[in-house]
Design an enzyme around this catalytic site. Structure first.
Site, PDB file in Angstrom:
ATOM      1  N   LYS A 149       0.851  -1.361  -0.061  1.00 53.69           N
ATOM      2  CA  LYS A 149       0.007  -0.047   0.117  1.00 53.69           C
ATOM      3  C   LYS A 149       0.956   1.316  -0.097  1.00 53.69           C
ATOM      4  O   LYS A 149       0.620   2.226  -0.638  1.00 53.69           O
ATOM      5  CB  LYS A 149      -0.767   0.176   1.189  1.00 53.69           C
ATOM      6  CG  LYS A 149      -1.883  -1.126   0.928  1.00 53.69           C
ATOM      7  CD  LYS A 149      -3.364  -0.380   0.445  1.00 53.69           C
ATOM      8  CE  LYS A 149      -4.471  -1.490   0.143  1.00 53.69           C
ATOM      9  NZ  LYS A 149      -4.725  -2.654   0.899  1.00 53.69           N
ATOM     10  N   LYS A 195      -1.562 -10.438 -11.408  1.00 55.60           N
ATOM     11  CA  LYS A 195      -2.687 -10.937 -10.393  1.00 55.60           C
ATOM     12  C   LYS A 195      -3.931  -9.839 -10.516  1.00 55.60           C
ATOM     13  O   LYS A 195      -4.057  -8.828 -10.521  1.00 55.60           O
ATOM     14  CB  LYS A 195      -2.129 -10.696  -8.933  1.00 55.60           C
ATOM     15  CG  LYS A 195      -3.278 -11.122  -8.034  1.00 55.60           C
ATOM     16  CD  LYS A 195      -2.925 -10.529  -6.569  1.00 55.60           C
ATOM     17  CE  LYS A 195      -4.549 -10.003  -5.965  1.00 55.60           C
ATOM     18  NZ  LYS A 195      -4.289  -9.760  -4.501  1.00 55.60           N
ATOM     19  N   LYS A 209      -8.446  -4.945  -8.098  1.00 54.35           N
ATOM     20  CA  LYS A 209      -9.088  -3.824  -8.211  1.00 54.35           C
ATOM     21  C   LYS A 209      -8.173  -2.598  -8.476  1.00 54.35           C
ATOM     22  O   LYS A 209      -8.086  -1.522  -9.194  1.00 54.35           O
ATOM     23  CB  LYS A 209     -10.366  -3.604  -7.441  1.00 54.35           C
ATOM     24  CG  LYS A 209     -10.005  -3.524  -6.068  1.00 54.35           C
ATOM     25  CD  LYS A 209     -11.170  -3.419  -5.157  1.00 54.35           C
ATOM     26  CE  LYS A 209     -11.305  -3.601  -3.704  1.00 54.35           C
ATOM     27  NZ  LYS A 209     -10.881  -5.065  -3.467  1.00 54.35           N
TER      28      LYS A 209
HETATM   29  P1  ADP Z   1      -8.042  -6.901  -4.474  1.00 53.17           P
HETATM   30  O1  ADP Z   1      -6.638  -7.317  -4.944  1.00 53.17           O
HETATM   31  O2  ADP Z   1      -8.888  -6.581  -5.674  1.00 53.17           O
HETATM   32  O3  ADP Z   1      -7.986  -5.481  -3.813  1.00 53.17           O
HETATM   33  P2  ADP Z   1      -9.096  -7.943  -2.064  1.00 53.17           P
HETATM   34  O4  ADP Z   1      -7.614  -7.585  -1.534  1.00 53.17           O
HETATM   35  O5  ADP Z   1     -10.074  -7.143  -1.348  1.00 53.17           O
HETATM   36  O6  ADP Z   1      -8.971  -7.871  -3.567  1.00 53.17           O
HETATM   37  O7  ADP Z   1      -9.303  -9.312  -1.846  1.00 53.17           O
HETATM   38  C1  ADP Z   1     -10.748  -9.999  -1.247  1.00 53.17           C
HETATM   39  C2  ADP Z   1     -10.287 -11.401  -1.203  1.00 53.17           C
HETATM   40  O8  ADP Z   1     -10.067 -11.970  -2.425  1.00 53.17           O
HETATM   41  C3  ADP Z   1      -9.002 -11.963  -0.589  1.00 53.17           C
HETATM   42  O9  ADP Z   1      -9.116 -13.133   0.266  1.00 53.17           O
HETATM   43  C4  ADP Z   1      -7.966 -12.126  -1.492  1.00 53.17           C
HETATM   44  O10 ADP Z   1      -7.055 -13.254  -1.172  1.00 53.17           O
HETATM   45  C5  ADP Z   1      -8.909 -12.734  -2.750  1.00 53.17           C
HETATM   46  N1  ADP Z   1      -8.422 -12.397  -4.083  1.00 53.17           N
HETATM   47  C6  ADP Z   1      -8.379 -11.200  -4.516  1.00 53.17           C
HETATM   48  N2  ADP Z   1      -7.805 -10.993  -5.894  1.00 53.17           N
HETATM   49  C7  ADP Z   1      -7.284 -12.462  -6.004  1.00 53.17           C
HETATM   50  C8  ADP Z   1      -6.790 -13.240  -7.036  1.00 53.17           C
HETATM   51  N3  ADP Z   1      -6.310 -12.289  -8.054  1.00 53.17           N
HETATM   52  N4  ADP Z   1      -6.712 -14.480  -6.949  1.00 53.17           N
HETATM   53  C9  ADP Z   1      -6.906 -15.061  -5.985  1.00 53.17           C
HETATM   54  N5  ADP Z   1      -7.568 -14.441  -4.742  1.00 53.17           N
HETATM   55  C10 ADP Z   1      -7.817 -13.237  -4.889  1.00 53.17           C
END
Ligand code: ADP
Ligand code: TRP
Length: 319
Positions: free
Chosen positions: A110, A189, A192
């Site tokens: 972050k 990966k 968002k």
């Molecule tokens: P983002 O990376 O979009 O901000 P979050 O951090 O809010 O997503 O993740 C919410 C949940 O979804 C977590 O448990 C995270 O490990 C899972 N997650 C998010 N992106 C992925 C991905 N590309 N592959 C697998 N799991 C994911």
């Protein structure tokens, strides 16, 4: 067995969230007593627009229910509606070594992305530990990127129990290794914050356009295409049956099929996979009081369990 997980209402849910966290959590609701919540206090670390936050909270609730979270099986609630969580977070913070938090990747990431280094962002894993420990959770299904936070939680349990006697339960992570990282449209990966997502409930034309824009190499139509690290295959595997997947892999190896055609097949499979969820979502949206009712019931049950654990913790520390 008590299963617990949370998701931040910090944006629109995408395929990575679904296959990394929501689907495994939904499958686990048949295997124990599930507690799933919307991590709205955590979202405050990055979303500071009140209107956007309340809209996101509602959308995440609707979408998670549409994807199959069954409130008759799982207790579904909002983090901020369980006050004991923040009380436990404070008590845990008094035992948390600074170095433990300084090592956390999510905080460092972050910072690298230019977020202001707030205390909330730094202490994020302590609040997450409180989320887990306040319900005596056994198992925590999360995506791979959350593994370190579960390790912090486990360290805090050990420290707490050494300091105050055996009070908190040691949780285990549950991580789906085969869908550990869902690739995004650019092959990185899906996240968002990288702007490379495919939302679960996008309009048909918008989703098609996004999938057709997926980044590929410049292998000509006739030539065989590399299957290793292919984003198309990586995503197709999640949504297609084994026979269709084998067929696509063959088409990659044999050549003669262009990336445009392969992407069209990927779009069709994604669209079809989420058809039942879209139907369910329509039904949920047609009953305006439904989501509120579910979250109210969840709130009562969650507070009941949390207050029990909090009584134990207060006694242990001498409050
Ligand atoms: P983002 O990376 O979009 O901000 P979050 O951090 O809010 O997503 O993740 C919410 C949940 O979804 C977590 O448990 C995270 O490990 C899972 N997650 C998010 N992106 C992925 C991905 N590309 N592959 C697998 N799991 C994911
Ligand atoms: N940090 C998690 C994420 O970004 C969300 C979360 C908050 C969580 N508290 C939790 C996940 C407790 C599991 C258990 O995805």
């Amino acid at each position: 067995m008590r299963i617990l997980s949370g998701i931040q209402p910090s944006g629109t849910l995408h395929l990575g969230n679904y296959f990394g966290m929501m689907k495994p959590a939904i499958e686990l609701q048949d295997r124990g007593e599930a507690f799933y919540f919307i991590a709205d206090l955590h979202a405050l670390t990055t979303v500071q627009d009140a209107g956007a936050l309340s809209e996101n909270i509602r959308d995440v609730a609707v979408d998670f229910l549409a994807c199959g979270l069954d409130p008759r099986k799982a207790c579904f609630f909002r983090q901020s509606q369980v006050p004991a969580v923040t009380e436990l977070a404070w008590i845990l913070s008094t035992l948390t070594p600074m170095g433990l938090l300084e090592r956390c990747h999510s905080y460092k990431d972050k910072m690298a992305k230019g977020f202001a280094p707030s205390h909330g962002l730094f202490a994020y894993p302590v609040l997450m530990a409180a989320d887990i420990l306040i319900y005596d959770s056994d198992l925590v299904p999360v995506g791979k990127d959350q593994k370190q936070h579960i390790e912090v939680t486990r360290d805090l349990v050990i420290k707490f129990n050494e300091t105050y006697g055996n009070t908190l339960k040691l949780p285990e992570p549950s991580i789906q290794e085969h869908t550990a990282v869902v690739p995004g449209l650019d092959g990185e990966k899906m996240s968002k914050s990288y702007g490379n997502t495919v939302g679960l409930f996008e309009e048909e034309a918008a989703m098609r356009k996004k999938i057709m824009s997926l980044k590929t190499d410049s292998t000509p139509v006739e030539a065989p295409k590399p299957v290793e690290d292919s984003t198309i295959l990586g995503l197709y595997k999640l949504v297609a049956g084994p026979a269709d997947y084998a067929q696509m892999e063959n088409d990659f190896r044999n050549g003669g099929t262009g990336y445009g055609d392969l992407k069209k097949r990927l779009f069709a499979a994604v669209w079809e996979y989420f058809a039942p969820m879209r139907e369910r979502r329509k039904e949920i949206l047609a009953d305006p009081g439904y989501v509120e009712r579910v979250l109210r019931e969840g709130r009562e049950k969650a507070n009941h369990v949390a207050n029990g654990v909090m009584t134990r913790v207060r006694a242990a520390v001498g409050l």
